[in-house]
Design an enzyme around this catalytic site. Structure first.
Site, PDB file in Angstrom:
ATOM      1  N   CYS A  57     -45.637  -0.231  30.453  1.00  0.00           N
ATOM      2  CA  CYS A  57     -44.416   0.578  30.403  1.00  0.00           C
ATOM      3  C   CYS A  57     -44.192   1.163  31.804  1.00  0.00           C
ATOM      4  O   CYS A  57     -44.706   0.641  32.784  1.00  0.00           O
ATOM      5  CB  CYS A  57     -44.474   1.657  29.322  1.00  0.00           C
ATOM      6  SG  CYS A  57     -45.594   3.014  29.682  1.00  0.00           S
ATOM      7  N   ARG A  58     -43.438   2.240  31.897  1.00  0.00           N
ATOM      8  CA  ARG A  58     -43.148   2.829  33.206  1.00  0.00           C
ATOM      9  C   ARG A  58     -44.383   3.494  33.800  1.00  0.00           C
ATOM     10  O   ARG A  58     -44.701   3.318  34.959  1.00  0.00           O
ATOM     11  CB  ARG A  58     -42.009   3.848  33.085  1.00  0.00           C
ATOM     12  CG  ARG A  58     -41.540   4.395  34.421  1.00  0.00           C
ATOM     13  CD  ARG A  58     -40.408   5.388  34.259  1.00  0.00           C
ATOM     14  NE  ARG A  58     -40.875   6.626  33.676  1.00  0.00           N
ATOM     15  CZ  ARG A  58     -41.331   7.667  34.367  1.00  0.00           C
ATOM     16  NH1 ARG A  58     -41.360   7.631  35.671  1.00  0.00           N
ATOM     17  NH2 ARG A  58     -41.739   8.759  33.758  1.00  0.00           N
TER      18      ARG A  58
END
Length: 108
Positions: free
Chosen positions: A70-71
């Protein structure tokens, strides 16, 4: 070096990049939303946004190791928690795309 939390292992972005450069086939699952994915992702990754995860997780191979991305590592950690509870073999990429220094692909 892999670090272990209570239920599943973690891997650094540098380790993922090195394994890809060595020709290893990895199942990278990016759980960011479509706009984040299009703004830049690991070319070998597959997009399964967390907002669609409940409906789509069964598309993922249960018999293979998955690396969740993810980020920053938080949403992928939640995806790991969920998948681990379903019996999947998961690893969380710590630091997420914020810590990724490898090649980035753009668009869909």
């Amino acid at each position: 070096m892999k670090e272990w939390n209570e239920v599943y292992p973690e891997i650094t972005p540098a380790e993922v990049e090195e394994r890809l450069k060595n020709g290893e086939k990895l199942n990278l699952i990016d759980v960011r939303e479509d706009d984040e994915w299009e703004a830049g992702h690991i070319a070998e990754a597959v997009s399964v946004p967390l907002s669609q995860f409940g409906e789509r997780y069964e598309e993922l191979p249960k018999d293979q190791a998955l690396i969740m991305v993810c980020r920053s590592g938080g949403r992928s950690g939640r995806a790991c928690d969920f998948l681990h509870a379903q019996g999947y073999n998961v690893t969380n990429m710590t630091g997420g795309m914020l810590a990724w220094n490898g090649d980035v692909a753009y668009g869909k």
